[in-house]
Structures are given as structure tokens and as C-alpha cells.
Enzyme design. Structure first.
Site, PDB file in Angstrom:
ATOM      1  CB  VAL A   1      -0.577  -0.073   1.337  1.00 58.21           C
ATOM      2  CG1 VAL A   1      -1.778   1.192   1.413  1.00 58.21           C
ATOM      3  CG2 VAL A   1      -1.640  -1.361   1.202  1.00 58.21           C
ATOM      4  CB  CYS A   2       2.140   3.902  -1.724  1.00 65.09           C
ATOM      5  SG  CYS A   2       1.637   3.921  -3.448  1.00 65.09           S
ATOM      6  NE  ARG A   3       0.278  11.040  -2.483  1.00 64.55           N
ATOM      7  CZ  ARG A   3      -0.359  11.236  -4.026  1.00 64.55           C
ATOM      8  NH1 ARG A   3      -1.635  11.359  -4.068  1.00 64.55           N
ATOM      9  NH2 ARG A   3       0.217  11.269  -4.919  1.00 64.55           N
TER      10      ARG A   3
END
Length: 103
Positions: A62-64
Site C-alpha cells: 500500500v502507498c498513497r
């Protein structure tokens, strides 16, 4: 890649399928908000910490926006790990995150 609904299913099935949520953003981004239970391994630290990940587990990256986690997902899968990218990241995925109070 998976969408937010698929990611939620993975997370809620973690008792039968080991799933580890890995946030690859910066510590500052992680502190602002993150998915409860996720661990922080910034993208720039991946090479140092990759051995800490269990190859038999599934890793939800997960990231932005999904870009950094996509790169990390590719790196992990090329090395034999089970990794899935949250397409669109936290912003588009709208997974429940935990705002953290300022210390």
C-alpha cells in the site's frame, strides 16, 4: 493488483490466509494515517528489510496512489514473494485508515 473491495476481503480473511499489510510510504505519511495493523517499510528501505518478510505469506502493498507499492510489488514477486498491489493506493482505495494524533 487488487481493488479496495478485494483488499478488504484479503484483510478480513487473514485468519485463514496469512496477509500482511505493508505500507511503503514515508514515516511522515504513515504517521498522518495508515491502515490499522499495517507495518511500515518505506520503499527506500525495502532492500534492507526484505529478508524480514515471510515468503509463504501474502503481502498487500500500500502507498498513497499505488505507484510506489506497484514498484515494490514487482520487486517482491520477482524474488518469489506473494505480493499484491492496492491499485489506486489509499487515496483511491478508500480503505479505512487510522489518523494518528500529533505527538
Amino acid at each position: 493488483n487488487c481493488n479496495a473491495e478485494q483488499a478488504h476481503q484479503l484483510i478480513t480473511q487473514h485468519k485463514t490466509i496469512p496477509v500482511q499489510n505493508i505500507d511503503v510510504r514515508t514515516p511522515e505519511e504513515y504517521q498522518e494515517n495508515h491502515i490499522p495493523g499495517s507495518i511500515l517499510i518505506p520503499q527506500v528501505e525495502l532492500n534492507l528489510k526484505i529478508k524480514e518478510l515471510a515468503k509463504e505469506d501474502t503481502h498487500l502493498m500500500v502507498c498513497r496512489s499505488g505507484n510506489r507499492s506497484g514498484v515494490v510489488t514487482n520487486t517482491l514477486t520477482q524474488q518469489g514473494y506473494k505480493a499484491i498491489n492496492l491499485a489506486g493506493g489509499i487515496v483511491r482505495g478508500q480503505l479505512k485508515s487510522s489518523p494518528q494524533p500529533n505527538s
